[in-house]
Design a protein around this motif. Structure first.
Motif, short mmCIF file in Angstrom:
data_model
loop_
_atom_site.label_atom_id
_atom_site.label_comp_id
_atom_site.label_asym_id
_atom_site.label_seq_id
_atom_site.Cartn_x
_atom_site.Cartn_y
_atom_site.Cartn_z
N SER A 109 -26.79 18.38 35.02
CA SER A 109 -27.67 19.77 35.30
C SER A 109 -28.81 19.72 36.32
O SER A 109 -28.66 20.91 37.18
N LEU A 110 -29.46 18.95 36.21
CA LEU A 110 -30.55 18.82 37.14
C LEU A 110 -29.73 18.70 38.86
O LEU A 110 -30.46 19.46 39.58
N LEU A 111 -29.07 17.90 38.83
CA LEU A 111 -28.25 17.77 40.13
C LEU A 111 -27.65 19.30 40.56
O LEU A 111 -27.75 19.42 41.65
N GLU A 112 -26.99 19.77 39.66
CA GLU A 112 -26.29 21.31 39.89
C GLU A 112 -27.45 22.20 40.40
O GLU A 112 -27.36 22.78 41.36
N PHE A 113 -28.53 22.12 39.61
CA PHE A 113 -29.49 23.22 40.03
C PHE A 113 -30.22 22.94 41.24
O PHE A 113 -30.46 23.89 42.17
N ALA A 114 -30.53 21.68 41.48
CA ALA A 114 -31.30 21.13 42.65
C ALA A 114 -30.31 21.66 44.05
O ALA A 114 -30.84 21.81 44.98
N SER A 115 -29.06 21.35 43.87
CA SER A 115 -28.15 21.85 44.92
C SER A 115 -27.93 23.21 45.18
O SER A 115 -27.61 23.49 46.36
N LEU A 116 -28.30 23.90 44.31
CA LEU A 116 -28.47 25.34 44.35
C LEU A 116 -29.84 25.90 44.76
O LEU A 116 -29.99 26.90 44.96
N GLU A 117 -30.66 24.85 45.11
CA GLU A 117 -31.91 25.01 45.57
C GLU A 117 -32.91 25.90 44.50
O GLU A 117 -33.67 26.69 44.98
N LYS A 118 -32.45 25.72 43.42
CA LYS A 118 -33.40 26.37 42.41
C LYS A 118 -34.63 25.73 41.94
O LYS A 118 -34.79 24.53 42.32
N GLU A 143 -22.80 15.71 44.94
CA GLU A 143 -21.27 15.33 44.65
C GLU A 143 -21.17 13.83 44.58
O GLU A 143 -20.22 13.47 44.01
N SER A 144 -22.09 12.92 45.19
CA SER A 144 -21.88 11.61 45.01
C SER A 144 -22.81 11.09 43.86
O SER A 144 -22.43 10.20 43.25
N HIS A 173 -35.26 17.68 44.95
CA HIS A 173 -34.74 18.42 46.16
C HIS A 173 -34.54 17.26 47.24
O HIS A 173 -33.69 17.44 48.02
N GLU A 174 -35.48 16.34 47.36
CA GLU A 174 -35.47 15.41 48.51
C GLU A 174 -34.19 14.44 48.28
O GLU A 174 -33.42 14.22 49.22
N LEU A 175 -33.98 14.23 47.00
CA LEU A 175 -32.92 13.25 46.48
C LEU A 175 -31.79 13.77 46.81
O LEU A 175 -30.92 13.25 47.73
N THR A 176 -31.45 15.06 46.46
CA THR A 176 -30.06 15.72 46.76
C THR A 176 -29.72 16.08 48.14
O THR A 176 -28.90 16.38 48.50
N SER A 177 -31.13 16.23 48.73
CA SER A 177 -30.75 16.52 50.27
C SER A 177 -30.22 15.28 50.95
O SER A 177 -29.81 15.14 52.03
N SER A 178 -30.84 14.00 50.61
CA SER A 178 -30.63 12.89 51.22
C SER A 178 -29.28 12.10 50.90
O SER A 178 -28.61 11.65 51.48
#
Length: 166
Positions: A36-45, A154-155, A145-150
């Motif tokens: 869930s955290l990964l999904e919300f971060a990818s949506l830039e919530k 999806e991986s 947010h830094e984690l999911t941008s780097s």
């Protein structure tokens, strides 16, 4: 005690993997929360209220138990998984599942997600703001947010699922 990889090479990806690999997981809740955290971060919530979190969290649990029905033997958690199974079989609505999740599923996982080997990791992925009069929620930190941008979510999400299926 020997040092862990996330202590030797402290990076966001290693902290994340440390939580997923070594954090407490008596009821598999951390995996659903992680996804869930990964999904919300990818949506830039930035802020996720408890109803939004309950929606995604319960979705991940319900989907997972379709493939792996045995999740926990702890008394309180069995009832939650029974509710998810009732949702999967059409016995209850999504609204009922989300409301039950919001009221019952987050007692421990929110406060324990960042703990590995009895210690909190120094870089946390959210701040617990769930004690508000409106039900509150969680606030994602710059670290997630830094984690999911780097490393794209999806991986990371398949890594969470792979660990969950062990």
């Amino acid at each position: 005690m020997s040092e862990r990889f996330y202590e030797i090479a402290p990076s966001l990806i290693n902290y994340w993997r440390g939580v997923i690999l070594f954090g407490l997981n008596t009821a598999s809740y951390k995996f659903a929360l992680g996804k869930s955290l990964l999904e919300f971060a990818s949506l830039e919530k930035e802020f996720i209220n408890m109803a939004e979190l309950a929606d995604r969290f319960s979705y991940h649990i319900a989907e997972h138990i379709k493939q792996s029905p045995k999740q926990s033997t702890r008394k309180g958690t069995v009832k939650f998984f029974d509710i998810c199974e009732k949702f999967n079989s059409g016995e209850i609505s999504k609204e009922e599942l989300v409301e039950f999740t919001r009221k019952n599923a987050f007692n421990d996982v929110i406060k324990r997600f960042h703990i590995i080997n009895g210690k909190e990791i120094p870089k946390q992925f959210y701040i617990d703001e769930s004690k508000g009069s409106d039900g509150g929620g969680i606030r994602l930190t710059d670290h997630i947010h830094e984690l999911t941008s780097s490393v794209p979510s999806e991986s990371l999400s398949p890594e969470v699922e792979a660990r969950w299926r062990l």
